[in-house]
Scaffold this motif. Structure first.
Motif, PDB file in Angstrom:
ATOM      1  N   ASP A 101      -6.221  65.710  -7.969  1.00 38.50           N
ATOM      2  CA  ASP A 101      -6.797  64.569  -8.661  1.00 38.50           C
ATOM      3  C   ASP A 101      -5.734  63.749  -9.375  1.00 38.50           C
ATOM      4  O   ASP A 101      -5.991  63.120 -10.398  1.00 38.50           O
ATOM      5  CB  ASP A 101      -7.849  65.056  -9.668  1.00 38.50           C
ATOM      6  N   THR A 102      -4.523  63.745  -8.828  1.00 39.07           N
ATOM      7  CA  THR A 102      -3.422  62.998  -9.426  1.00 39.07           C
ATOM      8  C   THR A 102      -3.491  61.530  -8.998  1.00 39.07           C
ATOM      9  O   THR A 102      -3.824  61.225  -7.851  1.00 39.07           O
ATOM     10  CB  THR A 102      -2.077  63.590  -8.959  1.00 39.07           C
ATOM     11  N   SER A 103      -3.166  60.620  -9.904  1.00 37.21           N
ATOM     12  CA  SER A 103      -3.099  59.206  -9.543  1.00 37.21           C
ATOM     13  C   SER A 103      -1.701  58.898  -9.020  1.00 37.21           C
ATOM     14  O   SER A 103      -0.700  59.234  -9.653  1.00 37.21           O
ATOM     15  CB  SER A 103      -3.430  58.318 -10.748  1.00 37.21           C
ATOM     16  N   ILE A 104      -1.635  58.276  -7.850  1.00 34.36           N
ATOM     17  CA  ILE A 104      -0.376  58.041  -7.156  1.00 34.36           C
ATOM     18  C   ILE A 104      -0.305  56.592  -6.705  1.00 34.36           C
ATOM     19  O   ILE A 104      -1.277  56.059  -6.151  1.00 34.36           O
ATOM     20  CB  ILE A 104      -0.243  58.956  -5.919  1.00 34.36           C
ATOM     21  N   VAL A 105       0.831  55.966  -6.942  1.00 31.31           N
ATOM     22  CA  VAL A 105       1.081  54.615  -6.445  1.00 31.31           C
ATOM     23  C   VAL A 105       2.222  54.675  -5.440  1.00 31.31           C
ATOM     24  O   VAL A 105       3.291  55.209  -5.751  1.00 31.31           O
ATOM     25  CB  VAL A 105       1.441  53.646  -7.590  1.00 31.31           C
ATOM     26  N   PHE A 106       1.991  54.146  -4.258  1.00 27.18           N
ATOM     27  CA  PHE A 106       3.039  54.006  -3.255  1.00 27.18           C
ATOM     28  C   PHE A 106       3.543  52.571  -3.288  1.00 27.18           C
ATOM     29  O   PHE A 106       2.750  51.632  -3.151  1.00 27.18           O
ATOM     30  CB  PHE A 106       2.507  54.317  -1.851  1.00 27.18           C
ATOM     31  N   VAL A 107       4.838  52.402  -3.484  1.00 33.32           N
ATOM     32  CA  VAL A 107       5.438  51.077  -3.433  1.00 33.32           C
ATOM     33  C   VAL A 107       5.992  50.903  -2.021  1.00 33.32           C
ATOM     34  O   VAL A 107       7.063  51.392  -1.688  1.00 33.32           O
ATOM     35  CB  VAL A 107       6.553  50.922  -4.487  1.00 33.32           C
TER      36      VAL A 107
END
Length: 274
Positions: free
Chosen positions: A2-8
């Protein structure tokens, strides 16, 4: 997870990790992809149910993990562009950009972040990758475990204790698939020279490679033992291996891997000097 992840960046390697995360039941709403190409972003949103944005802002970057998934030559500009929208937030920064050392990331994004460098390889695109990882001294045990969990969705992972060893990882698993492809090419050409048609040669070579790899992984024996088991004195395999030995195959492979490692080091220096 349930981790929030942003891919750039939403290229092939990012897509492989997103696919792995979704298959591992990471909710799509916990994943955001910053992708300037709006059509590509819409495709990712449709296929994987993730959030997308065309640019970075404080709201988009309010995540526990930011994965830098852009080409190495673009990373300086992209990293510097994240400083202002990140503000005071300190997510774990993971970089899958080949050859860019943490010293560069610190210079462009600051010293206060925890950084993990990752060296995945192209089989990650089918969930069969091998990734080397290095964590700087600001990375906590929980963050290290989190980084491992994310990359493990694309295959096996291996941590190194010194960042310089990522050059060895590059020369081994990063460039390694191409070595095997080249050997398959040579074997297919050899089979055709012996009279097999292209389709038959290709099928036999590819499945021989697959079977050998599975035996090496699943049998519990090391490659030396496996080679010895299939090599009868005076037999056909011994005749072929004798040619490899006479051509100094081991020394040639060692030199090739050294060349790849040295080139990885020089590319890193060039990226920092620009």
């Amino acid at each position: 997870m349930d981790t929030s992840i942003v891919f750039v960046g939403g290229g092939n390697m990012a897509t492989s990790l997103i696919s792995g995360l979704r298959n591992a039941d990471c909710p799509g709403e916990r994943i955001t992809v910053i992708e300037p190409d709006e059509a590509k972003g819409e495709q990712l949103a449709s296929q994987y149910g993730v959030n997308t944005a065309t640019s970075a802002n404080a709201e988009v970057l309010s995540a526990e993990v930011v994965v830098l998934a852009v080409k190495p030559q673009m990373l300086r500009e992209v990293a510097q562009g994240l400083v202002e929208p990140l503000g005071d937030s300190k997510p774990l920064i993971m970089s899958i950009a080949a050859g860019v050392p943490i010293a560069g990331l610190r210079e462009w994004m600051g010293n206060d972040h925890a950084y993990v460098r990752c060296m995945p390889n192209t089989p990650s695109l089918i969930g069969a990758g091998a990734t080397g990882l290095y964590a700087d001294d600001r990375v906590t045990d929980d963050q290290r475990e989190l980084a491992d969990t994310i990359l493990a969705t694309a295959g096996v992972t291996a941590w190194v204790d010194e960042e310089s060893l990522l050059n060895a990882v590059t020369a081994t698993s990063g460039s390694g698939p191409a070595y095997f492809f080249a050997f398959m090419e040579a074997m297919q050409a050899g089979a055709m020279d012996l009279g097999l048609d292209e389709a038959t040669a290709r099928e036999l070579v590819l499945h021989t490679a697959l079977g050998a790899a599975r035996m090496a992984i699943e049998s519990g024996d090391d490659p030396t033992t496996l080679r010895e088991k299939v090599t009868s004195p005076g037999g056909t395999t011994a005749a072929a291996l004798g040619e490899f030995s006479e051509g100094e195959l081991g020394e040639l492979v060692g030199r090739a891997m050294r060349s790849a490692s040295d080139r990885a080091d020089s590319l890193a220096r060039e990226l920092l000097d620009k």
